[in-house]
Design a protein around this motif. Sequence first.
Motif, short mmCIF file in Angstrom:
data_model
loop_
_atom_site.label_atom_id
_atom_site.label_comp_id
_atom_site.label_asym_id
_atom_site.label_seq_id
_atom_site.Cartn_x
_atom_site.Cartn_y
_atom_site.Cartn_z
N HIS A 93 0.85 -1.19 0.00
CA HIS A 93 0.00 0.00 0.00
C HIS A 93 0.88 1.24 0.00
N PHE A 94 0.30 2.34 -0.42
CA PHE A 94 1.01 3.62 -0.42
C PHE A 94 0.02 4.75 -0.15
N PRO A 95 0.46 5.83 0.51
CA PRO A 95 1.78 6.04 1.11
C PRO A 95 1.90 5.32 2.44
N GLY A 96 3.13 5.26 2.96
CA GLY A 96 3.35 4.68 4.27
C GLY A 96 2.98 5.64 5.37
N ARG A 97 3.10 5.16 6.61
CA ARG A 97 2.72 5.97 7.77
C ARG A 97 3.69 7.12 7.99
N HIS A 98 4.97 6.89 7.69
CA HIS A 98 5.99 7.88 7.98
C HIS A 98 6.39 8.64 6.73
N SER A 99 6.88 9.83 6.91
CA SER A 99 7.33 10.65 5.80
C SER A 99 8.45 9.94 5.05
N GLY A 100 8.36 9.91 3.73
CA GLY A 100 9.39 9.26 2.92
C GLY A 100 9.11 7.81 2.62
N GLU A 101 8.07 7.22 3.23
CA GLU A 101 7.68 5.84 2.93
C GLU A 101 6.75 5.84 1.71
N ASP A 102 7.34 5.60 0.54
CA ASP A 102 6.55 5.66 -0.69
C ASP A 102 5.61 4.49 -0.82
N ALA A 103 6.03 3.32 -0.35
CA ALA A 103 5.19 2.12 -0.40
C ALA A 103 5.61 1.17 0.70
N VAL A 104 4.66 0.44 1.25
CA VAL A 104 4.91 -0.47 2.36
C VAL A 104 4.35 -1.85 2.00
N MET A 105 5.14 -2.89 2.23
CA MET A 105 4.66 -4.25 1.98
C MET A 105 3.74 -4.70 3.10
N ASP A 106 2.57 -5.20 2.71
CA ASP A 106 1.63 -5.77 3.68
C ASP A 106 1.71 -7.29 3.70
N ILE A 107 1.86 -7.89 2.52
CA ILE A 107 1.95 -9.35 2.41
C ILE A 107 3.05 -9.70 1.42
N ASN A 108 4.01 -10.51 1.87
CA ASN A 108 5.03 -11.02 0.96
C ASN A 108 4.39 -12.10 0.08
N TRP A 109 5.14 -12.64 -0.85
CA TRP A 109 4.58 -13.62 -1.78
C TRP A 109 3.82 -14.71 -1.04
N THR A 110 2.58 -14.94 -1.45
CA THR A 110 1.75 -15.94 -0.78
C THR A 110 0.70 -16.50 -1.73
N THR A 111 0.15 -17.64 -1.35
CA THR A 111 -1.00 -18.21 -2.05
C THR A 111 -2.15 -18.44 -1.07
N ASP A 112 -2.04 -17.87 0.12
CA ASP A 112 -2.99 -18.12 1.21
C ASP A 112 -4.00 -16.97 1.35
N PRO A 113 -5.27 -17.17 0.96
CA PRO A 113 -6.26 -16.09 1.04
C PRO A 113 -6.52 -15.60 2.46
N SER A 114 -6.29 -16.45 3.46
CA SER A 114 -6.58 -16.07 4.84
C SER A 114 -5.68 -14.92 5.32
N ARG A 115 -4.56 -14.72 4.65
CA ARG A 115 -3.63 -13.66 5.07
C ARG A 115 -4.17 -12.27 4.78
N VAL A 116 -5.24 -12.19 4.00
CA VAL A 116 -5.81 -10.88 3.64
C VAL A 116 -6.70 -10.34 4.75
N ARG A 117 -7.10 -11.16 5.70
CA ARG A 117 -8.08 -10.78 6.71
C ARG A 117 -7.62 -9.54 7.49
N SER A 118 -8.50 -8.52 7.57
CA SER A 118 -8.23 -7.27 8.32
C SER A 118 -6.93 -6.61 7.88
N LEU A 119 -6.68 -6.65 6.60
CA LEU A 119 -5.42 -6.14 6.07
C LEU A 119 -5.27 -4.63 6.29
N PHE A 120 -6.35 -3.89 6.08
CA PHE A 120 -6.26 -2.43 6.13
C PHE A 120 -6.91 -1.83 7.38
N GLY A 121 -7.24 -2.66 8.36
CA GLY A 121 -8.00 -2.18 9.50
C GLY A 121 -7.32 -1.10 10.32
#
Length: 250
Positions: free
Chosen positions: A173-201
Amino acid sequence: MKQILLITDGCSNVGTSPVLAASEANEEGITVNVVGVIDYGTIGELGSREIEEIAKAGGGISQIVGTRQLAHTMQMMTRKTVVQTIQQAVNRELTQILGDQHPKTVTDLDPERRAQVVEVMDNMAETAPLQVILLIDVSASMKPKLAAVEEGIRDLMLSLQARAGSSRLSVFHFPGRHSGEDAVMDINWTTDPSRVRSLFGRLQMRGATPTGPAIQKVIDFYRYGTLEGQQEIEGKYRIEREGMLGDNVV
């Protein structure tokens, strides 16, 4: 095959042009698709124009949708781009093999041979390894749309699991919480749909929209495999460069 699927309402306002960044991705063999979830009025018109230009520069496709159509659109665009990429590769092979002879594209083949080639292409679309990075705009104007985005990601992952070939998904997602964070990884490579739960909460929404720098960050992730690897390489380069400059000064 590598894809970036950008979900945004457009109107980037920080850093590098997202159109130039998408063009850079395309040169690296990464297709950039854009789903626009935009508002009405002048801002929406400007966002729509930018969304179309980003996808065109990235060799991908764009579509403006409402939140209800988001999940279906993400699946459709991912599959359509896979087929499009394979078709382009087949057309290049035909041109190379046949030279100046006719035909040069799949559509120019006679019906029998075209049917055979299309069958092979459909099989490749289902079996070819696929990597998709979702790049989600979480600027302030996107806040009411994020629940639909989460649902769309889950549905996309289930769709990818149904493919015969290997499919991996990563989420930024972008932007990050801190100044200068252009993009932040939420999930590394995965095939597991359950990892999406409450992703942006727990995200803190911000007004800035650094779409171009965020695309560049994802390109670097494709290049180096991990953000840590990228930072390590950049750090070594700075140290070596500073050392060389120091030697020259001495």
